[in-house]
Design an enzyme around this catalytic site. Structure first.
Site, PDB file in Angstrom:
ATOM      1  N   ARG A 211      11.637   2.370   4.176  1.00  0.00           N
ATOM      2  CA  ARG A 211      10.951   1.622   5.105  1.00  0.00           C
ATOM      3  C   ARG A 211      11.532   0.508   5.746  1.00  0.00           C
ATOM      4  O   ARG A 211      12.103  -0.196   4.937  1.00  0.00           O
ATOM      5  CB  ARG A 211       9.436   0.939   4.579  1.00  0.00           C
ATOM      6  CG  ARG A 211       8.652   0.420   5.538  1.00  0.00           C
ATOM      7  CD  ARG A 211       7.151  -0.091   5.175  1.00  0.00           C
ATOM      8  NE  ARG A 211       6.304  -0.497   5.975  1.00  0.00           N
ATOM      9  CZ  ARG A 211       5.111   0.088   6.336  1.00  0.00           C
ATOM     10  NH1 ARG A 211       5.133   1.375   5.868  1.00  0.00           N
ATOM     11  NH2 ARG A 211       4.544  -0.445   7.272  1.00  0.00           N
TER      12      ARG A 211
ATOM     13  N   LYS B 223      22.386 -10.299   1.688  1.00  0.00           N
ATOM     14  CA  LYS B 223      23.812 -10.920   2.091  1.00  0.00           C
ATOM     15  C   LYS B 223      24.275 -10.339   3.130  1.00  0.00           C
ATOM     16  O   LYS B 223      25.457 -10.496   3.442  1.00  0.00           O
ATOM     17  CB  LYS B 223      24.360 -10.791   0.627  1.00  0.00           C
ATOM     18  CG  LYS B 223      23.800 -11.732  -0.546  1.00  0.00           C
ATOM     19  CD  LYS B 223      24.234 -11.134  -1.788  1.00  0.00           C
ATOM     20  CE  LYS B 223      23.796 -11.793  -3.029  1.00  0.00           C
ATOM     21  NZ  LYS B 223      23.976 -10.838  -4.212  1.00  0.00           N
TER      22      LYS B 223
ATOM     23  N   ARG C 232       0.923  -1.318  -0.086  1.00  0.00           N
ATOM     24  CA  ARG C 232      -0.038   0.025  -0.019  1.00  0.00           C
ATOM     25  C   ARG C 232       0.844   1.157  -0.071  1.00  0.00           C
ATOM     26  O   ARG C 232       0.726   2.313  -0.944  1.00  0.00           O
ATOM     27  CB  ARG C 232      -0.831  -0.121   1.235  1.00  0.00           C
ATOM     28  CG  ARG C 232      -1.988   1.038   1.340  1.00  0.00           C
ATOM     29  CD  ARG C 232      -2.414   1.034   2.809  1.00  0.00           C
ATOM     30  NE  ARG C 232      -3.163  -0.315   2.944  1.00  0.00           N
ATOM     31  CZ  ARG C 232      -4.241  -0.753   2.729  1.00  0.00           C
ATOM     32  NH1 ARG C 232      -4.956   0.301   2.165  1.00  0.00           N
ATOM     33  NH2 ARG C 232      -4.858  -1.892   2.911  1.00  0.00           N
ATOM     34  N   THR C 233       1.604   1.351   0.865  1.00  0.00           N
ATOM     35  CA  THR C 233       2.738   2.523   0.836  1.00  0.00           C
ATOM     36  C   THR C 233       3.478   2.674  -0.063  1.00  0.00           C
ATOM     37  O   THR C 233       3.573   3.638  -0.711  1.00  0.00           O
ATOM     38  CB  THR C 233       3.581   2.361   2.350  1.00  0.00           C
ATOM     39  OG1 THR C 233       2.706   2.288   3.422  1.00  0.00           O
ATOM     40  CG2 THR C 233       4.208   3.719   2.688  1.00  0.00           C
TER      41      THR C 233
ATOM     42  N   HIS D  28       5.731   7.192  10.948  1.00  0.00           N
ATOM     43  CA  HIS D  28       5.298   6.990   9.712  1.00  0.00           C
ATOM     44  C   HIS D  28       4.805   8.199   9.186  1.00  0.00           C
ATOM     45  O   HIS D  28       3.572   8.637   9.314  1.00  0.00           O
ATOM     46  CB  HIS D  28       4.286   6.003   9.491  1.00  0.00           C
ATOM     47  CG  HIS D  28       3.851   5.465   8.302  1.00  0.00           C
ATOM     48  ND1 HIS D  28       4.495   5.956   7.155  1.00  0.00           N
ATOM     49  CD2 HIS D  28       2.610   4.861   7.746  1.00  0.00           C
ATOM     50  CE1 HIS D  28       3.855   5.446   6.088  1.00  0.00           C
ATOM     51  NE2 HIS D  28       2.759   4.658   6.512  1.00  0.00           N
TER      52      HIS D  28
END
Ligand SMILES: [Zn+2]
Lengths: 305, 153
Positions: free
Chosen positions: A104, A83, A54-55, A132
């Site tokens: 994020r 890695k 969504r974001t 957020h």
């Protein structure tokens, strides 16, 4: 030129009241005319160290409509991150390929750290349970759009007020606009005292309730959040309180005409579907507003506004 | 009393004396000041008789003079410590350690999900409550308190 040029947005408190308003004004312009190729010479990196479709789509749609090119990853699988590359090294590398980083990451504080390491601005698209801020900006946009103002409103916050980061940010942001807060939650999930302190320090008032029905007649905005079963050590306790924070269409009788219901989405059952067709439901438009707000932030930070 | 102290922990010609350290904080003071890696004389005493604390710890660091910011970090564990600068066996400055407004490096963030606990990131805190010792992490914005406070190695 905006004071936001070259700035990071990590926490909602990074911006001043006037800067919130500036972003909302620019977003309004993009809502009227969303396709403006003003970032066609820019590269926006979207680094999603945990998936959030969504974001990410909202940011990428915003960047696309402004003509920016997008690089990045939607989850760290198969990248050098998996890695074992450090966040530090990833950010330094991506800085050299991009003009703006949207990140994020489930580690709390990772975005602040990235902004200190990066040579380009960083927008926090969620750092674990911490912040957020673009969600908060789109909440402010939705409030102003539905109420015509951000000033002197009765804001009801409902549900998990203890852990809900969107709730904490929105309360802090609305402290700039002389709001009165109506806090509805099970006693186990009350707003933390540090956030209540922000309200007090701003010289504003809050009232606490355990039953959603009590705030219906006074609220201008009802901001719903989900109460998660996992938050309760005792499942019996969850069963006892779960219905006290569920909003149904029949409860809306006697609400103000201008009242609108917001929700950061996804919802589960805290707003019953019969609310969707009432004039008070605004949560789907609210999500759409996220694109305009993210366009505004990218344009301002990249100096195109 | 003063004579007895001199016998237990001998005087230094030049350096810093940290006096009135609570007995259970002595080793933390040593760690916070990084004395485990200090390559000159460090004299320590613990459970020495003291009018002020009953029993106390003391550290003498030869040929080392700390900046106020450096030494103030020990107020986290030794709020009543006295810092005494010595030159040529004489006291040139004496002051109390004070909890600073910001604390860098020496404390670990109590939030296990914090980036500073996942990668090599030096910690940074704002001290939001000096009386109850409450620190706010510059990164994750969570609080670390007296009860949850741990010091970096
Ligand atoms: Zn932290």
């Amino acid at each position: 030129m905006s004071t936001l040029k070259g700035r990071n947005l990590i926490s909602i408190t990074d911006f001043s009241r006037d800067e919130y308003i500036e972003v909302l004004d620019i977003a309004e312009e993009f809502e009227k005319n969303p396709k403006q190729k003003i970032l066609s010479d820019k590269v926006v990196a979207t680094l999603f160290f945990e998936p959030s479709t969504r974001t990410r789509l909202s940011f990428e749609s915003a960047a696309n409509q402004l003509g920016a090119r997008i690089i990045g990853f939607s989850d760290p699988g198969g990248t050098s991150v998996q890695k074992g590359e450090t966040l530090h090294d990833t950010i330094v590398m991506v800085s050299s390929y991009s003009d703006l980083i949207v990140m994020r990451n489930p580690k709390e504080g990772s975005s602040r750290y990235a902004s200190e390491v990066a040579s380009v601005p960083v927008i926090n698209a969620g750092d674990g349970a911490n912040q957020h801020p673009t969600q908060c900006m789109l909440d402010l946009y939705s409030i102003r759009k539905t109420q015509g103002t951000l000033e002197n409103l009765n804001i009801a916050m409902v549900g998990d007020l203890k852990y809900g980061r969107t709730v904490h940010s929105l309360v802090q942001a609305m402290c700039n606009f002389n709001a009165t807060f109506h806090l509805v939650s099970p006693t186990e999930l009350k707003l933390p005292s540090s956030v209540k302190m922000s309200i007090k320090n701003a010289g504003l008032k809050y009232y606490q309730y355990t039953d959603l029905r009590e705030i219906i007649p006074t609220a201008d905005i009802i901001y719903m959040t989900r109460v998660q079963r996992e938050r309760f050590p005792d499942p019996m306790e969850y069963e006892r309180v779960k219905d006290s924070c569920i909003l149904t269409a029949s409860m809306l009788q006697g609400c103000k005409d201008n009242m609108r219901i917001l929700h950061p989405l996804p919802r589960v059952n805290e707003i019953t579907t019969d609310v969707d067709s009432t004039p008070y439901a605004y949560y789907f438009q609210q999500a759409q507003n996220g694109v305009y707000v993210r366009q505004a932030l990218m344009a301002a930070i990249l100096g195109a506004r | 009393m003063d004579n007895k102290k001199e016998i237990l922990v001998s005087a230094i010609d030049n350096g810093t004396v940290i006096d009135h350290v609570p007995t259970d904080s002595l080793y933390q003071v040593i760690r916070i000041l990084g004395l485990e890696r200090y390559n000159d004389e460090v004299l320590m005493g613990n459970y020495l008789a003291s009018g002020k604390l009953g029993r106390k710890g003391i550290v003498k660091i030869r040929n080392k003079h700390f900046s106020v910011d450096e030494v103030n970090k020990i107020a986290l564990v030794a709020p009543f410590a006295s810092i005494i600068d010595i030159e040529d066996y004489k006291v040139v400055r004496k002051y109390q350690a004070e909890i600073p407004d910001h604390i860098d490096n020496c404390v670990r963030c109590a939030n296990p999900k914090c980036i500073t606990n996942a990668e090599v990131v030096p910690t940074r805190f704002d001290v939001v409550d000096k009386e109850n010792l409450k620190l706010r992490c510059h990164y994750c914005e969570k609080f670390t308190t007296k009860e949850t406070m741990k010091f970096t190695e």
